[in-house]
Design a protein around this motif. Structure first.
Motif, PDB file in Angstrom:
ATOM      1  N   MET A 224       0.918  -1.311   0.022  1.00 10.40           N
ATOM      2  CA  MET A 224      -0.177   0.068   0.016  1.00 10.40           C
ATOM      3  C   MET A 224       0.991   1.211   0.147  1.00 10.40           C
ATOM      4  SD  MET A 224      -1.404   0.148   3.900  1.00 10.40           S
ATOM      5  CE  MET A 224      -2.040   1.927   3.916  1.00 10.40           C
ATOM      6  N   ALA A 225       0.408   2.203  -0.191  1.00 12.04           N
ATOM      7  CA  ALA A 225       1.129   3.400  -0.099  1.00 12.04           C
ATOM      8  C   ALA A 225       0.193   4.640   0.262  1.00 12.04           C
ATOM      9  CB  ALA A 225       1.655   4.081  -1.570  1.00 12.04           C
ATOM     10  N   TYR A 226       0.624   5.626   0.772  1.00 11.58           N
ATOM     11  CA  TYR A 226      -0.247   6.744   1.160  1.00 11.58           C
ATOM     12  C   TYR A 226       0.745   8.045   1.233  1.00 11.58           C
ATOM     13  CZ  TYR A 226       1.506   5.984   6.088  1.00 11.58           C
ATOM     14  OH  TYR A 226       2.156   5.923   7.171  1.00 11.58           O
TER      15      TYR A 226
ATOM     16  N   LEU B 136       6.590  -4.389  14.913  1.00 11.92           N
ATOM     17  CA  LEU B 136       6.894  -5.971  15.219  1.00 11.92           C
ATOM     18  C   LEU B 136       7.463  -6.345  13.876  1.00 11.92           C
ATOM     19  CD1 LEU B 136       4.613  -6.776  18.011  1.00 11.92           C
ATOM     20  CD2 LEU B 136       7.084  -5.973  18.148  1.00 11.92           C
ATOM     21  N   TYR B 137       6.465  -6.399  12.808  1.00 11.36           N
ATOM     22  CA  TYR B 137       6.554  -7.069  11.509  1.00 11.36           C
ATOM     23  C   TYR B 137       6.806  -5.916  10.466  1.00 11.36           C
ATOM     24  CZ  TYR B 137       4.665 -10.337  14.942  1.00 11.36           C
ATOM     25  OH  TYR B 137       4.639 -11.219  15.803  1.00 11.36           O
ATOM     26  N   GLN B 138       6.255  -4.862  10.290  1.00 10.98           N
ATOM     27  CA  GLN B 138       6.115  -3.994   9.098  1.00 10.98           C
ATOM     28  C   GLN B 138       7.528  -3.376   8.761  1.00 10.98           C
ATOM     29  OE1 GLN B 138       2.512  -1.486   8.706  1.00 10.98           O
ATOM     30  NE2 GLN B 138       4.135   0.118   8.556  1.00 10.98           N
ATOM     31  N   THR B 139       7.718  -3.159   7.684  1.00 14.99           N
ATOM     32  CA  THR B 139       8.908  -2.419   7.289  1.00 14.99           C
ATOM     33  C   THR B 139       8.342  -1.051   6.703  1.00 14.99           C
ATOM     34  OG1 THR B 139      10.528  -4.230   6.937  1.00 14.99           O
ATOM     35  CG2 THR B 139      10.975  -2.213   5.696  1.00 14.99           C
ATOM     36  N   ASP B 140       8.842   0.054   6.989  1.00 16.18           N
ATOM     37  CA  ASP B 140       8.295   1.336   6.559  1.00 16.18           C
ATOM     38  C   ASP B 140       9.147   1.702   5.393  1.00 16.18           C
ATOM     39  OD1 ASP B 140       5.865   1.785   7.784  1.00 16.18           O
ATOM     40  OD2 ASP B 140       6.879   2.749   9.394  1.00 16.18           O
TER      41      ASP B 140
ATOM     42  N   GLN C 179      15.575  11.863  -0.582  1.00 15.04           N
ATOM     43  CA  GLN C 179      15.757  10.540  -0.410  1.00 15.04           C
ATOM     44  C   GLN C 179      14.815   9.516   0.120  1.00 15.04           C
ATOM     45  OE1 GLN C 179      19.564  11.207   2.241  1.00 15.04           O
ATOM     46  NE2 GLN C 179      20.711  10.412   0.524  1.00 15.04           N
ATOM     47  N   THR C 180      15.006   8.122   0.134  1.00 16.49           N
ATOM     48  CA  THR C 180      14.026   7.239   0.540  1.00 16.49           C
ATOM     49  C   THR C 180      14.982   6.621   1.675  1.00 16.49           C
ATOM     50  OG1 THR C 180      14.818   5.478  -0.835  1.00 16.49           O
ATOM     51  CG2 THR C 180      12.976   7.013  -1.683  1.00 16.49           C
ATOM     52  N   VAL C 181      14.206   6.204   2.925  1.00 14.15           N
ATOM     53  CA  VAL C 181      14.824   5.407   3.720  1.00 14.15           C
ATOM     54  C   VAL C 181      13.621   4.264   3.894  1.00 14.15           C
ATOM     55  CG1 VAL C 181      15.095   5.271   6.130  1.00 14.15           C
ATOM     56  CG2 VAL C 181      15.552   7.521   4.863  1.00 14.15           C
ATOM     57  N   LEU C 182      14.241   2.996   3.948  1.00 12.61           N
ATOM     58  CA  LEU C 182      13.576   1.916   4.351  1.00 12.61           C
ATOM     59  C   LEU C 182      14.028   1.419   6.083  1.00 12.61           C
ATOM     60  CD1 LEU C 182      12.103  -0.430   2.818  1.00 12.61           C
ATOM     61  CD2 LEU C 182      14.398  -1.857   2.563  1.00 12.61           C
ATOM     62  N   VAL C 183      13.029   1.551   6.826  1.00  6.34           N
ATOM     63  CA  VAL C 183      12.993   1.259   8.300  1.00  6.34           C
ATOM     64  C   VAL C 183      12.472  -0.048   8.643  1.00  6.34           C
ATOM     65  CG1 VAL C 183      12.490   2.241  10.463  1.00  6.34           C
ATOM     66  CG2 VAL C 183      12.934   3.830   8.484  1.00  6.34           C
ATOM     67  N   PRO C 184      13.492  -1.025   8.801  1.00  7.23           N
ATOM     68  CA  PRO C 184      13.019  -2.350   9.456  1.00  7.23           C
ATOM     69  C   PRO C 184      12.183  -2.556  10.935  1.00  7.23           C
ATOM     70  CG  PRO C 184      15.015  -2.283   9.801  1.00  7.23           C
ATOM     71  CD  PRO C 184      14.731  -0.823   9.282  1.00  7.23           C
ATOM     72  N   PRO C 185      11.678  -3.491  11.021  1.00  2.34           N
ATOM     73  CA  PRO C 185      10.915  -3.855  12.225  1.00  2.34           C
ATOM     74  C   PRO C 185      12.078  -3.667  13.288  1.00  2.34           C
ATOM     75  CG  PRO C 185      10.377  -5.340  10.794  1.00  2.34           C
ATOM     76  CD  PRO C 185      11.335  -4.756  10.066  1.00  2.34           C
ATOM     77  N   GLY C 186      11.535  -3.302  14.437  1.00  2.00           N
ATOM     78  CA  GLY C 186      12.433  -3.248  15.497  1.00  2.00           C
ATOM     79  C   GLY C 186      13.428  -1.741  15.522  1.00  2.00           C
ATOM     80  N   VAL C 187      13.066  -0.984  14.580  1.00  2.00           N
ATOM     81  CA  VAL C 187      13.824   0.304  14.597  1.00  2.00           C
ATOM     82  C   VAL C 187      12.563   1.379  14.958  1.00  2.00           C
ATOM     83  CG1 VAL C 187      15.014   2.110  13.422  1.00  2.00           C
ATOM     84  CG2 VAL C 187      15.507  -0.377  13.056  1.00  2.00           C
TER      85      VAL C 187
ATOM     86  N   ASP D   8       9.799  25.613   7.685  1.00  2.00           N
ATOM     87  CA  ASP D   8       9.089  26.549   7.885  1.00  2.00           C
ATOM     88  C   ASP D   8       7.883  26.464   7.050  1.00  2.00           C
ATOM     89  OD1 ASP D   8      10.207  27.186   5.594  1.00  2.00           O
ATOM     90  OD2 ASP D   8      11.167  29.267   6.189  1.00  2.00           O
ATOM     91  N   ILE D   9       7.524  25.486   6.334  1.00  2.00           N
ATOM     92  CA  ILE D   9       6.519  25.256   5.699  1.00  2.00           C
ATOM     93  C   ILE D   9       5.883  23.754   5.828  1.00  2.00           C
ATOM     94  CG2 ILE D   9       6.844  26.981   3.940  1.00  2.00           C
ATOM     95  CD1 ILE D   9       7.723  24.670   1.941  1.00  2.00           C
ATOM     96  N   PRO D  10       4.540  23.484   5.393  1.00  2.00           N
ATOM     97  CA  PRO D  10       4.251  21.866   5.618  1.00  2.00           C
ATOM     98  C   PRO D  10       4.892  21.108   4.631  1.00  2.00           C
ATOM     99  CG  PRO D  10       2.246  23.525   5.349  1.00  2.00           C
ATOM    100  CD  PRO D  10       3.371  24.337   4.956  1.00  2.00           C
ATOM    101  N   ALA D  11       5.233  19.908   4.939  1.00  3.64           N
ATOM    102  CA  ALA D  11       5.945  18.877   4.600  1.00  3.64           C
ATOM    103  C   ALA D  11       5.457  17.644   3.976  1.00  3.64           C
ATOM    104  CB  ALA D  11       7.347  18.500   5.238  1.00  3.64           C
ATOM    105  N   TRP D  12       5.662  17.003   2.930  1.00  3.05           N
ATOM    106  CA  TRP D  12       4.994  15.951   2.582  1.00  3.05           C
ATOM    107  C   TRP D  12       5.955  14.652   2.642  1.00  3.05           C
ATOM    108  CZ3 TRP D  12       3.082  17.714  -2.798  1.00  3.05           C
ATOM    109  CH2 TRP D  12       2.147  18.630  -2.822  1.00  3.05           C
ATOM    110  N   VAL D  13       5.360  13.645   2.921  1.00  2.25           N
ATOM    111  CA  VAL D  13       5.979  12.383   3.078  1.00  2.25           C
ATOM    112  C   VAL D  13       5.164  11.171   2.415  1.00  2.25           C
ATOM    113  CG1 VAL D  13       5.687  11.473   5.383  1.00  2.25           C
ATOM    114  CG2 VAL D  13       7.548  10.807   4.440  1.00  2.25           C
ATOM    115  N   LEU D  14       5.973  10.340   1.661  1.00  2.00           N
ATOM    116  CA  LEU D  14       5.225   9.170   1.312  1.00  2.00           C
ATOM    117  C   LEU D  14       5.449   7.933   1.939  1.00  2.00           C
ATOM    118  CD1 LEU D  14       3.901   7.632  -1.928  1.00  2.00           C
ATOM    119  CD2 LEU D  14       6.075   6.743  -1.266  1.00  2.00           C
ATOM    120  N   ASN D  15       4.858   6.999   2.550  1.00  2.00           N
ATOM    121  CA  ASN D  15       5.100   5.737   3.123  1.00  2.00           C
ATOM    122  C   ASN D  15       4.546   4.689   2.290  1.00  2.00           C
ATOM    123  OD1 ASN D  15       6.023   3.885   4.680  1.00  2.00           O
ATOM    124  ND2 ASN D  15       4.514   4.386   6.405  1.00  2.00           N
ATOM    125  N   ALA D  16       5.195   3.766   1.762  1.00  5.32           N
ATOM    126  CA  ALA D  16       4.791   2.522   1.342  1.00  5.32           C
ATOM    127  C   ALA D  16       5.165   1.247   1.950  1.00  5.32           C
ATOM    128  CB  ALA D  16       5.432   2.454  -0.415  1.00  5.32           C
ATOM    129  N   PRO D  17       4.444   0.951   3.034  1.00  7.14           N
ATOM    130  CA  PRO D  17       4.907  -0.377   3.934  1.00  7.14           C
ATOM    131  C   PRO D  17       4.801  -1.583   3.109  1.00  7.14           C
ATOM    132  CG  PRO D  17       2.734   0.636   4.704  1.00  7.14           C
ATOM    133  CD  PRO D  17       3.280   1.538   3.362  1.00  7.14           C
TER     134      PRO D  17
END
Length: 148
Positions: A33-35, A51-55, A93-101, A110-119
């Motif tokens: 999925m992605a948001y 516990l299981y999901q990678t972001d 950049q992109t960052v893959l954050v594994p479970p347990g981190v 100084d302005i609103p910021a956007w991030v995409l997450n595709a777990p």
């Protein structure tokens, strides 16, 4: 954690940026999925862990984020380490954050910021019928991973 630069391809029409490609990641990390979310100035989301999901985060602007990460995986060579990285329009950049981190990101610009997450797991499982795979630290006064 895996960090990759985002490549922007521009021409007279504008630009395009590939946020993820399956041929650049392990099959176990393929997004399901992605948001996209917007975070207002000075707001922090997290800290929390899975516990299981990678972001799979893509930080590309228009505002600036600081990502905070605490590696609490006992088997990890970086166990116990805290790291902080800043991303934004000048450092896409992109960052893959594994479970347990344990991780949190804050809008430090100084302005609103956007991030995409595709777990790699559905939030609350198929049909949102399962418990959310998330341990939230910002709600725990005894957590060593709180921001303030």
């Amino acid at each position: 954690m895996i960090v990759r630069d985002l490549r922007m391809h521009s021409d007279h029409r504008g630009w395009v940026m590939e946020l993820y490609r399956q041929d650049e990641m392990a099959e176990s990390d393929f997004p399901v999925m992605a948001y996209l979310s917007e975070t207002l100035c000075g707001v922090t989301r997290g800290p929390h862990e899975h516990l299981y999901q990678t972001d799979y985060f893509a930080f590309f602007g228009p505002g600036e984020f600081t990502l905070h990460m605490w590696d609490i995986r006992a088997e990890s060579p970086s166990w116990g380490n805290y790291s902080r990285m800043t991303f934004g329009p000048e450092k896409k950049q992109t960052v893959l954050v594994p479970p347990g981190v344990v991780h949190a990101y804050e809008n430090t610009g100084d302005i609103p910021a956007w991030v995409l997450n595709a777990p790699n797991r559905l939030y609350a499982g198929p049909g949102k019928s399962e418990e959310v795979d998330e341990i939230r630290h910002e709600d725990r006064a005894d957590s060593p991973y709180r921001m303030n």
